[in-house]
Scaffold this active site. Structure first.
Site, PDB file in Angstrom:
ATOM      1  N   ASP A 224       0.864  -1.181   0.000  1.00 43.64           N
ATOM      2  CA  ASP A 224       0.000   0.000   0.000  1.00 43.64           C
ATOM      3  C   ASP A 224       0.900   1.230   0.000  1.00 43.64           C
ATOM      4  OD1 ASP A 224      -2.195  -1.661   0.179  1.00 43.64           O
ATOM      5  OD2 ASP A 224      -2.416  -1.449   2.343  1.00 43.64           O
ATOM      6  N   ASP A 379     -13.601  -4.627  -1.508  1.00 42.41           N
ATOM      7  CA  ASP A 379     -13.373  -4.296  -0.094  1.00 42.41           C
ATOM      8  C   ASP A 379     -14.687  -4.419   0.683  1.00 42.41           C
ATOM      9  OD1 ASP A 379     -10.606  -3.535  -0.395  1.00 42.41           O
ATOM     10  OD2 ASP A 379     -11.322  -1.733  -1.396  1.00 42.41           O
TER      11      ASP A 379
END
Length: 524
Positions: A224, A379
């Site tokens: 990330d 997600d």
């Protein structure tokens, strides 16, 4: 000097980087005359068969390429460039192939996940100088939905098993072509390319070739990436998507350096997720483009980039389509793009109208680059309900009751980094995205993120049962045993982790060592 036929689609940067890493100089083809003058030609085909053949014809490269292939000079074709050597393809029935070899290209017809994505082995059918210095039991990286079906077995170099035996490489004189990507196959792939570039003539047949090949389960390292409070580009990791610790963005390292380290440790793929606000920058200034370019110089496994793959207008007022954004990422070194929040909006619109437009980012990118290039990042979070009839969503019965003893739940998709829930469930989202052309699902789980408690097996099984494309399990890995659990209790093709790798709690090598002999993996 190596002449490389770059027809303008997909990631050729990694091929160039691999060739230059091996000490050669690359000259790109700008005209048919460049092909006529070439002494050694490499053709990395990427994406859709029809788009490739149309481009060759449009750029007046088809006839010079046919002349070169009949010349007997060294040629190396990769992926769709192998398929182009044949007469026709089911992928684009109206676009004839080059017709150098008799036969056609057909779609896989097995019950396994399609596309065939990952590391698989090779069975040798003739000796070749390509395999000097290779043991024969190495695995190479594949990513394709179609394979060649030669009319003659004389030119078959290798075959591979995926549901059934298919041709994975051909050889006729100095002309060789592979369905797998040597430039994405780590050290073994580089050695195979080196043998071609060196012009080795001594044909060898490795002794350790398997009688049956098996697709390996993939271990993927996820980075990330965002800017910290000082503006530095860093790798971070959240707990249920919160990346701050006492108000400061967690800094777990530099993205290019970490990616290189994970490649050396044996990661089968590297995924970059852009979680910061670079999305109003002029595209040429996007920091992630530089990250990809630098990483692809030294990392020879597949690279995926996610975040901001959508239509946008930058701060200078310039409009970019999602296809244009994806194209720039591919040219910078990405092999796949991951679409997240935009996928939710696309699916909501499809569910509302009952039909696809053909203009969504998923459809446009898949049409040009192939569905194997499009990953959907989901997600979701659990929402508990009293019964399957309580909501108009795909509900599962759970072995982990809710706070009030609820025995049922659905997985609500979220956008904006998990901050906003949407009225669509993860199972439906995955199914619709496959219909739109996506080739892979990256399945996260907000409830599991950062917990080190293991993957959400129930979620993975629910989604995997609803699609026929590969699924990457993500969120919750805390130890090597969790990888074994996800590979033995679900049909997920890959498992992704971030925090435990970044914090060096569980090295990638330790995961693979633990899995050895229990599930099929690519050795470090």
């Amino acid at each position: 000097m190596i002449t490389l036929l770059d027809y303008g689609a997909g990631n050729v940067r990694s091929v160039i980087n691999a060739i230059e890493r091996l000490g050669e100089t690359v000259m790109l083809v700008n005209s048919g005359a460049d092909i006529d003058r070439a002494e050694r030609l490499v053709f990395p085909g990427v994406g859709n068969f029809g788009a490739l053949m149309h481009t060759l014809r449009d750029k007046q490269l088809r006839e010079p390429l046919v002349r070169y292939l009949h010349s007997g000079k060294p040629f190396f074709g990769i992926c769709v460039a192998l398929q182009a050597l044949f007469e026709s393809s089911e992928e684009a029935p109206d676009e004839p192939g080059l017709g150098i070899l008799p036969g056609r290209v057909q779609r896989f017809t097995c019950d396994l996940a399609i596309p065939h994505i990952g590391w698989n082995g090779l069975k040798m059918h003739q000796a070749s100088p390509l395999f000097q210095g290779l043991a024969g039991n190495e695995k190479f990286y594949f990513v394709h939905s179609f394979h060649v079906a030669p009319a003659s077995r004389d030119d078959i170099l290798t075959t591979t098993d995926y549901g059934y035996e298919f041709v994975s490489a051909i050889q006729r004189g100095a002309m060789v072509a592979t369905q797998f990507h040597p430039e994405k196959s780590g050290r073994a792939g580089l050695r195979l390319l080196e043998n071609f570039l060196a012009g080795n003539r001594e044909a060898v047949r490795p002794n350790a070739c398997p009688q049956t090949t098996v697709l390996a389960k993939r271990i993927i390292a996820c980075l990330d990436v965002r800017a910290n409070d000082r503006g530095d580009l860093v790798v971070t990791k959240g707990d249920q998507y919160d990346v701050r610790d006492e108000g400061t963005v967690r800094n777990l390292g530099k993205p290019v350096e970490l990616a290189g380290d994970y490649y050396e440790q044996g990661a089968d793929e590297i995924t970059f997720l852009n979680i910061t606000g670079f999305r109003d920058f002029p595209l040429q200034d996007m920091p992630m483009l530089d990250v990809l370019e630098q990483t692809s110089k030294n990392v020879f496994v597949p690279l995926t980039i996610g975040g901001g793959i959508r239509d946008f207008t930058d701060r200078d007022g310039r409009f970019y389509s999602a296809l244009e954004v994806a194209s720039r990422y591919f040219r910078a070194g990405a092999d796949k793009v991951s679409i997240g929040s935009d996928a939710v909006e696309i699916v909501e619109q499809v569910l509302k109208t009952g039909q696809a437009t053909g203009l969504s980012s998923i459809e446009q990118i898949a049409r040009v680059y192939g569905n194997q290039a499009v990953v959907i990042s989901i997600d979701p979070r659990r929402v508990y309900v009293d019964s399957p009839e309580a909501v108009p969503h795909r509900v599962i019965e759970t072995g982990f009751p809710g706070p009030n003893g609820e025995r049922f739940c659905w997985y609500q998709c979220t956008v904006k980094g998990g901050r906003e829930g949407r009225p669509v469930d993860a199972v439906t989202l995955a199914h619709v995205c496959e219909q739109l052309g996506a080739g892979e699902i990256l399945l996260n789980c907000i409830d599991k993120d950062g917990t080190n408690s293991g993957f959400d097996i129930e979620l993975i099984n629910a989604v995997r049962a609803a699609v026929t494309i590969p699924v990457i399990a993500s969120s919750g890995a805390g130890c090597a045993e969790h990888f074994l659990e996800v590979f033995t209790k679900t049909n997920a093709e890959a498992a992704l982790a971030a925090g435990i790798f970044h914090r060096k709690e569980v090295p990638i090598g330790a995961v693979k060592e633990f899995l050895t002999g229990k599930v099929e993996i690519r050795p470090v």
